[in-house]
Enzyme design. Structure first.
Site, PDB file in Angstrom:
ATOM      1  N   GLU A  98      -4.852   3.470  -5.396  1.00 46.09           N
ATOM      2  CA  GLU A  98      -6.155   3.249  -4.763  1.00 46.09           C
ATOM      3  C   GLU A  98      -5.996   2.661  -3.364  1.00 46.09           C
ATOM      4  OE1 GLU A  98      -6.776   1.970  -9.171  1.00 46.09           O
ATOM      5  OE2 GLU A  98      -5.119   2.134  -7.743  1.00 46.09           O
ATOM      6  N   CYS A 125      -7.295  -3.774  -6.836  1.00 41.06           N
ATOM      7  CA  CYS A 125      -7.874  -2.518  -6.372  1.00 41.06           C
ATOM      8  C   CYS A 125      -9.402  -2.564  -6.406  1.00 41.06           C
ATOM      9  CB  CYS A 125      -7.330  -1.355  -7.184  1.00 41.06           C
ATOM     10  SG  CYS A 125      -5.570  -1.083  -6.884  1.00 41.06           S
ATOM     11  N   HIS A 185      -0.667   0.259  -4.691  1.00 39.95           N
ATOM     12  CA  HIS A 185      -1.238   1.018  -5.809  1.00 39.95           C
ATOM     13  C   HIS A 185      -1.900   2.272  -5.228  1.00 39.95           C
ATOM     14  CE1 HIS A 185      -1.665  -2.547  -8.842  1.00 39.95           C
ATOM     15  NE2 HIS A 185      -0.470  -2.509  -8.261  1.00 39.95           N
ATOM     16  N   CYS A 218      -7.265  -2.053 -11.266  1.00 37.16           N
ATOM     17  CA  CYS A 218      -6.960  -3.463 -11.550  1.00 37.16           C
ATOM     18  C   CYS A 218      -7.850  -4.340 -10.657  1.00 37.16           C
ATOM     19  CB  CYS A 218      -5.482  -3.743 -11.282  1.00 37.16           C
ATOM     20  SG  CYS A 218      -5.047  -3.679  -9.518  1.00 37.16           S
TER      21      CYS A 218
END
Length: 166
Positions: free
Chosen positions: A68, A99, A66, A96
């Site tokens: 991040e 993360c 992701h 999420c």
């Protein structure tokens, strides 16, 4: 821990927020161009960019890639430290759970996000992991920065994916 809701006054008081979120939006566009869900992020320390990145789980064959996580890995490598204290993370979509956990472990001080994620957002929309007092790290959170622009990138991407030509 402070929870902030970004609005016009919040941005007016600190135009840097719009600047950094604009860079995260540029990263989101790179993700979209690679047919990845368009989420971008940038990590800032003392008004300087440390790292930037975008979603890459498809291209990297890595479910953890992701935006991040990509940024945290790059920043940790750049700074030669797995802890990233006194930093601010700008991300176009609410983080999420995965993360949020990485943000917590990296000791990020502030998280600024654009669009809310009503399905998997874990800093306010579905749950807020930073509200759990049993956990050992908390950070300041502000959402809604350039929210319309951040949401539009996602909406346009999924609209194209769902179209007959997508």
């Amino acid at each position: 821990m402070k929870h902030l809701i970004a609005g016009q006054m919040f941005l007016k008081n600190n135009p840097d927020h719009a600047f950094w979120m604009g860079i995260a939006l540029e990263e989101a566009q790179k993700a979209a161009a690679s047919d990845e869900v368009p989420v971008g992020a940038v990590l800032v320390y003392q008004h300087q960019e440390v790292a930037r990145g975008h979603n890459q789980p498809i291209g990297l064959h890595d479910p953890s890639a992701h935006a991040e996580i990509v940024v945290l890995r790059r920043a940790a490598h750049h700074l030669q430290n797995y802890r990233l204290p006194n930093t601010s993370l700008y991300v176009t979509l609410e983080p999420c759970l995965m993360c949020a956990g990485a943000i917590m472990n990296a000791r990020i001080e502030r998280v600024y996000f654009g669009a809310k994620d009503p399905k998997t957002g874990c800093v306010g929309s579905v749950i807020n992991v930073f509200d759990n007092e049993q956990l050992n790290h908390h950070c300041e959170i502000a959402g809604g920065i350039l929210e319309h622009d951040c949401a539009k990138v996602l909406q346009d991407f999924f609209k194209l994916k769902r179209s007959p030509k997508g």
